[in-house]
Enzyme design. Structure first.
Site, PDB file in Angstrom:
ATOM      1  NE  ARG A 163      -3.916   0.429   1.915  1.00 56.10           N
ATOM      2  CZ  ARG A 163      -5.150   0.441   2.436  1.00 56.10           C
ATOM      3  NH1 ARG A 163      -5.394   1.135   3.522  1.00 56.10           N
ATOM      4  NH2 ARG A 163      -6.126  -0.236   1.882  1.00 56.10           N
TER       5      ARG A 163
ATOM      6  CG  ASP B 258     -13.549   5.923  -1.211  1.00 52.50           C
ATOM      7  OD1 ASP B 258     -13.606   5.780   0.030  1.00 52.50           O
ATOM      8  OD2 ASP B 258     -12.481   5.826  -1.851  1.00 52.50           O
TER       9      ASP B 258
ATOM     10  CG  HIS C 239      -8.230  -0.307  -2.967  1.00 47.08           C
ATOM     11  ND1 HIS C 239      -7.493  -1.447  -2.689  1.00 47.08           N
ATOM     12  CD2 HIS C 239      -8.833   0.039  -1.783  1.00 47.08           C
ATOM     13  CE1 HIS C 239      -7.646  -1.756  -1.409  1.00 47.08           C
ATOM     14  NE2 HIS C 239      -8.446  -0.887  -0.844  1.00 47.08           N
TER      15      HIS C 239
ATOM     16  CD  GLN D  22     -12.982  -2.116  -1.138  1.00 45.88           C
ATOM     17  OE1 GLN D  22     -12.227  -2.125  -0.180  1.00 45.88           O
ATOM     18  NE2 GLN D  22     -14.217  -2.602  -1.064  1.00 45.88           N
TER      19      GLN D  22
ATOM     20  CB  CYS E  42     -14.075   0.881  -0.200  1.00 42.89           C
ATOM     21  SG  CYS E  42     -13.611   2.605   0.041  1.00 42.89           S
TER      22      CYS E  42
ATOM     23  NE  ARG F  79     -10.559  -5.836   0.262  1.00 45.68           N
ATOM     24  CZ  ARG F  79      -9.756  -4.819   0.598  1.00 45.68           C
ATOM     25  NH1 ARG F  79     -10.276  -3.670   0.963  1.00 45.68           N
ATOM     26  NH2 ARG F  79      -8.436  -4.938   0.515  1.00 45.68           N
TER      27      ARG F  79
HETATM   28  N1   CP Z   1     -11.374  -0.595   2.176  1.00 50.26           N
HETATM   29  C1   CP Z   1     -10.114  -0.605   2.632  1.00 50.26           C
HETATM   30  O1   CP Z   1      -9.161  -0.792   1.879  1.00 50.26           O
HETATM   31  O2   CP Z   1      -9.999  -0.394   3.972  1.00 50.26           O
HETATM   32  P1   CP Z   1      -8.653  -0.195   4.786  1.00 50.26           P
HETATM   33  O3   CP Z   1      -8.102   1.147   4.432  1.00 50.26           O
HETATM   34  O4   CP Z   1      -9.080  -0.273   6.225  1.00 50.26           O
HETATM   35  O5   CP Z   1      -7.693  -1.284   4.425  1.00 50.26           O
HETATM   36  N1  NVA Z   2      -9.888   6.470  -1.346  1.00 52.25           N
HETATM   37  C1  NVA Z   2      -9.567   6.013  -0.026  1.00 52.25           C
HETATM   38  C2  NVA Z   2      -9.760   4.532   0.071  1.00 52.25           C
HETATM   39  C3  NVA Z   2      -9.469   3.915   1.406  1.00 52.25           C
HETATM   40  C4  NVA Z   2      -9.671   2.425   1.408  1.00 52.25           C
HETATM   41  C5  NVA Z   2      -8.133   6.391   0.279  1.00 52.25           C
HETATM   42  O1  NVA Z   2      -7.291   6.332  -0.632  1.00 52.25           O
HETATM   43  O2  NVA Z   2      -7.838   6.774   1.404  1.00 52.25           O
END
Ligand code: CP
Ligand code: NVA
Length: 315
Positions: free
Chosen positions: A111, A234, A138, A141, A274, A302
């Site tokens: 990430r 989101d 993502h 997701q 999400c 997930r």
């Molecule tokens: N939806 C998602 O990716 O959640 P987190 O940021 O908690 O991993």
């Molecule tokens: N768009 C959000 C998604 C988190 C799962 C972010 O990037 O923070």
């Protein structure tokens, strides 16, 4: 007996790294994983002796926990590595980190703030690299999202899916690609200045063209909500955008998913997010806590999709 379409050794940085058949097969396998789980078969000893490094530059609840539990349940092991605690934080290049880690582990999930870091990781590590969220996509997701939509609404090709908020959102990008690839209809409802990334939109339009799907960007949230089967949103301020909070909240307020907006959707619409959610910003408490909200099933999926991904790329 589960049949697994092998994606052995493959990187998944984007939904576009998968063919339509591969995406479908990952979803089928996710359903099989879920069925086994509910039949009391949580543990499958298919990754015995395999280790995956999970590098996180940003916070996470769902992604981190679902991936770690998935690896455990498949008989493998995970190493959670906060980027802050790696030598990366002291300036060790990502390409060096890649060439070291590939000598210890069987896969890397990361990430990152910048999608470029993932591309570099994948370029230098010979083992599979999976995107656990970047500023662009993502994909993990999106797998859970399309699985949830198919689970609850069956034929995705017959559905109108509407996403509200930031059209450049990582989650929106991956969802748009996946829905287009599978022949669904997706409306992205977003204000000027927040349109999806041009290349991703071009790709999604090309997929829709091949699959009989439909992708469009609309300014009017009511047009997008009208007759929708799926309402998705989101956060307006993604991780790393905190200094733009005030402007983004102001620009996106018209796209809030609230009782008025969802009154235009089909009566049996499902609400998806999400998570984490910011109640009072992109969604109201009334909608996220309503009977139409499926966010907890979506979050659960997930885990099943994570198991499908690891079983496919590591066996
Ligand atoms: N939806 C998602 O990716 O959640 P987190 O940021 O908690 O991993
Ligand atoms: N768009 C959000 C998604 C988190 C799962 C972010 O990037 O923070």
């Amino acid at each position: 007996m589960i049949s697994i379409k092998s994606l052995r050794g493959r990187d998944i940085l984007s939904i576009a790294d998968l063919s339509r058949d591969e995406l479908r097969s990952l979803i089928d396998l996710s359903f099989k994983m879920k069925e086994l789980y509910y039949n009391g078969i949580k543990f499958l000893n298919v990754l015995n002796g395999k280790t995956v490094a999970l590098i996180f530059e940003k916070h996470s609840t769902r992604t981190r926990v679902s991936l770690q539990v998935a690896l455990h349940q498949l008989g493998g092991s995970s190493l959670y590595l906060s980027a802050q605690e790696l030598q990366l934080a002291r300036g060790e290049p990502i390409k060096d980190t890649a060439r070291v880690l590939e000598r210890y582990v069987d896969g890397i999930v990361a990430r990152v703030y910048s999608h470029r870091s993932l591309v570099e990781l994948a370029e230098y590590a010979k083992i599979p690299v999976v995107n656990a969220l970047s500023d662009v996509e993502h994909p993990l997701q999106a797998l859970a999202d399309v699985m949830t939509i198919i689970e609850l609404k069956k034929d995705l090709k017959k559905l109108k899916i509407a996403f509200f908020g930031d059209g450049r959102d990582n989650v929106a990008h991956s969802l748009m690609l996946a829905v287009a690839m599978l022949g669904g209809t997706i409306y992205i409802s977003t204000p000027p200045g927040y349109d999806p990334d041009r290349e991703i939109l071009r790709n999604a339009l090309a997929y829709a063209n091949e699959s009989g799907g439909y992708v469009t960007v609309v300014r009017d949230p009511v047009e997008a909500a009208k007759g929708a089967d799926v309402i998705y949103t989101d956060v307006w301020v993604s991780m790393g955008q905190e200094n733009e909070r005030e402007k983004r909240v102001k620009d996106l307020m018209k796209y809030q998913v609230n009782t008025e907006l969802v009154s235009h959707a089909k009566s049996d619409y499902i609400f998806m997010h999400c998570l984490p959610a910011h109640r009072g910003e992109e969604v109201t408490e009334g909608v996220i806590e309503s009977k139409n909200s499926v966010v907890w099933i979506q979050a659960e999926n997930r885990l099943h999709t994570a198991k499908a991904v690891f079983a496919s790329i590591l066996i």
